[in-house]
Design a protein around this motif. Structure first.
Motif, short mmCIF file in Angstrom:
data_model
loop_
_atom_site.label_atom_id
_atom_site.label_comp_id
_atom_site.label_asym_id
_atom_site.label_seq_id
_atom_site.Cartn_x
_atom_site.Cartn_y
_atom_site.Cartn_z
N ALA A 173 4.37 0.76 -10.44
CA ALA A 173 3.82 1.17 -11.73
C ALA A 173 2.31 1.37 -11.65
CB ALA A 173 4.16 0.14 -12.80
N VAL A 174 1.63 0.52 -10.87
CA VAL A 174 0.18 0.69 -10.68
C VAL A 174 -0.10 2.02 -9.99
CG1 VAL A 174 -1.82 -0.19 -9.43
CG2 VAL A 174 -0.34 -1.77 -10.66
N ARG A 192 9.79 12.66 -15.63
CA ARG A 192 11.09 12.43 -15.01
C ARG A 192 10.95 11.80 -13.63
NH1 ARG A 192 15.05 17.41 -15.20
NH2 ARG A 192 16.38 15.76 -14.34
N ILE A 193 10.04 12.30 -12.82
CA ILE A 193 9.87 11.73 -11.49
C ILE A 193 9.32 10.31 -11.58
CG2 ILE A 193 8.57 11.93 -9.34
CD1 ILE A 193 8.88 14.88 -9.45
N ALA A 194 8.41 10.08 -12.52
CA ALA A 194 7.88 8.74 -12.70
C ALA A 194 9.00 7.76 -13.04
CB ALA A 194 6.82 8.73 -13.80
N ALA A 195 9.92 8.18 -13.88
CA ALA A 195 11.04 7.32 -14.23
C ALA A 195 11.92 7.03 -13.02
CB ALA A 195 11.87 7.96 -15.35
N GLN A 196 12.10 8.02 -12.17
CA GLN A 196 12.91 7.82 -10.97
C GLN A 196 12.22 6.88 -9.98
OE1 GLN A 196 16.07 8.88 -10.62
NE2 GLN A 196 15.81 9.57 -12.73
N VAL A 197 10.91 6.90 -9.94
CA VAL A 197 10.18 5.98 -9.06
C VAL A 197 10.43 4.54 -9.49
CG1 VAL A 197 7.88 5.18 -8.38
CG2 VAL A 197 8.40 7.62 -8.39
N ILE A 198 10.32 4.28 -10.78
CA ILE A 198 10.50 2.91 -11.28
C ILE A 198 11.89 2.39 -10.98
CG2 ILE A 198 10.63 1.54 -13.39
CD1 ILE A 198 7.82 2.10 -12.48
N SER A 199 12.91 3.21 -11.16
CA SER A 199 14.27 2.77 -10.87
C SER A 199 14.57 2.79 -9.37
CB SER A 199 15.28 3.64 -11.62
OG SER A 199 15.16 5.00 -11.23
N GLY A 200 14.02 3.77 -8.67
CA GLY A 200 14.32 3.91 -7.25
C GLY A 200 13.70 2.85 -6.37
N MET A 211 0.83 -1.20 0.00
CA MET A 211 0.00 0.00 0.00
C MET A 211 0.86 1.26 0.00
SD MET A 211 -3.12 -1.04 2.60
CE MET A 211 -3.99 0.52 2.34
N LEU A 212 1.92 1.26 0.81
CA LEU A 212 2.78 2.44 0.88
C LEU A 212 3.49 2.68 -0.45
CD1 LEU A 212 4.34 1.98 4.44
CD2 LEU A 212 2.81 3.80 3.70
N VAL A 213 3.98 1.62 -1.06
CA VAL A 213 4.66 1.78 -2.36
C VAL A 213 3.70 2.34 -3.39
CG1 VAL A 213 5.72 0.52 -4.27
CG2 VAL A 213 6.40 0.02 -1.93
N CYS A 214 2.48 1.81 -3.42
CA CYS A 214 1.51 2.23 -4.42
C CYS A 214 1.09 3.68 -4.19
CB CYS A 214 0.30 1.29 -4.38
SG CYS A 214 -0.61 1.20 -5.94
N VAL A 215 0.79 4.04 -2.95
CA VAL A 215 0.37 5.41 -2.65
C VAL A 215 1.52 6.38 -2.89
CG1 VAL A 215 -0.36 6.97 -0.81
CG2 VAL A 215 -1.43 4.73 -1.03
N GLY A 216 2.72 5.99 -2.48
CA GLY A 216 3.88 6.86 -2.69
C GLY A 216 4.13 7.11 -4.16
N SER A 217 3.98 6.09 -4.99
CA SER A 217 4.16 6.27 -6.42
C SER A 217 3.10 7.19 -7.00
CB SER A 217 4.12 4.91 -7.12
OG SER A 217 5.11 4.05 -6.63
N ALA A 218 1.86 7.01 -6.55
CA ALA A 218 0.78 7.88 -7.02
C ALA A 218 1.04 9.34 -6.65
CB ALA A 218 -0.56 7.42 -6.45
N LEU A 219 1.48 9.56 -5.42
CA LEU A 219 1.77 10.92 -4.99
C LEU A 219 2.93 11.51 -5.78
CD1 LEU A 219 1.27 13.26 -3.06
CD2 LEU A 219 2.80 12.14 -1.42
N ALA A 220 3.93 10.69 -6.08
CA ALA A 220 5.09 11.18 -6.83
C ALA A 220 4.68 11.66 -8.21
CB ALA A 220 6.14 10.08 -6.94
N VAL A 221 3.83 10.90 -8.89
CA VAL A 221 3.44 11.32 -10.23
C VAL A 221 2.49 12.52 -10.19
CG1 VAL A 221 1.40 9.88 -10.60
CG2 VAL A 221 2.91 10.38 -12.52
N ILE A 222 1.68 12.63 -9.14
CA ILE A 222 0.82 13.82 -8.99
C ILE A 222 1.68 15.07 -8.79
CG2 ILE A 222 -0.83 14.95 -7.45
CD1 ILE A 222 -2.14 12.22 -7.02
#
Length: 230
Positions: free
Chosen positions: A110-111, A70-78, A38-49
């Protein structure tokens, strides 16, 4: 700029979708369970927002150009560092565990990005597919693929001081199509050697080979798919 309700809805959707995957992993008591997913998914959503809408105040300047991806790409690698923390190498069993959990965390990220970007259908469809892969395909994998591997395996218990080279020579002399030998040292008791054969011989052949290996000096016992010799 999206309003607060839309933003909250995207984050909530990310939490729900992450929970769907996390419940399955938590039920199996893996390192990354409900809250982690849940944390990974919410954190990724917040990052792209934040990436898409968090810099609107500076975009009014003519010389400022931002790339929301750019931030979305960093989330996937990070998120890889988090997945790496769930991968364990078990020295005693000589196996690697946690790869599926690490891949699940990467996919959940990614979700979250999809949910945060407003791609609701894509996020939901990916979650359904991920859940099906994790929950529904595992019994089939265990039934067909892993059973085939077990059918071609001999497990030997060795007395102290027995060399692996002797076991390998005996297996080759017995005509076994040896694919891999795995030694599992034990601090107390007999060491274990797994002999994986490919292609797997018939059960009658495996039993005959087990009898031959059971007569080798230093071999305490031989097991074939639940059947022991010697």
């Amino acid at each position: 700029m999206i309003d607060s309700w839309e933003m909250g809805g995207r984050l909530l959707l990310a939490a729900v979708l992450g929970a769907v995957i996390g419940i399955n992993r938590g039920r199996l008591e893996w390192a990354a369970g409900l809250r982690t997913h849940m944390l990974v998914c919410v954190g990724s959503a917040l990052a792209v927002i934040v990436s898409a809408f968090g810099f609107n105040d500076v975009l009014v300047r003519s010389n400022v150009v931002l790339d929301p991806s750019r931030i979305a790409a960093q989330v996937i690698s990070g998120v890889g560092f988090l997945g790496a923390g769930t991968i364990l190498f078990l020295q005693r069993e000589q196996v690697i565990r946690g790869l599926t959990t690490a891949a699940g965390l990467w996919a959940v990220a990614a979700v979250g990005l999809a949910a945060g970007a407003g791609l609701y259908v894509a996020a939901a469809m990916a979650t359904v597919l991920m859940w099906a892969i994790l929950a529904l395909l595992k019994p089939l994998e265990q039934r067909y693929l892993q059973r085939r591997a077990r059918n071609g395996r001999l497990r030997l218990r060795l007395a102290e001081g027995t060399s692996l080279a002797r076991v390998q020579a005996a297996a080759e002399a017995a005509g076994l199509p040896v694919k891999r030998l795995t030694l599992r040292p034990r601090e107390a008791g007999n060491d274990i050697v797994d002999i994986d054969c490919d292609p797997p011989p018939s059960r009658e052949q495996m039993l005959a080979k087990a009898e031959e290996l059971g007569a080798v000096e230093g071999v305490v016992s031989v097991e074939v798919a639940g059947t022991s010799s010697r």
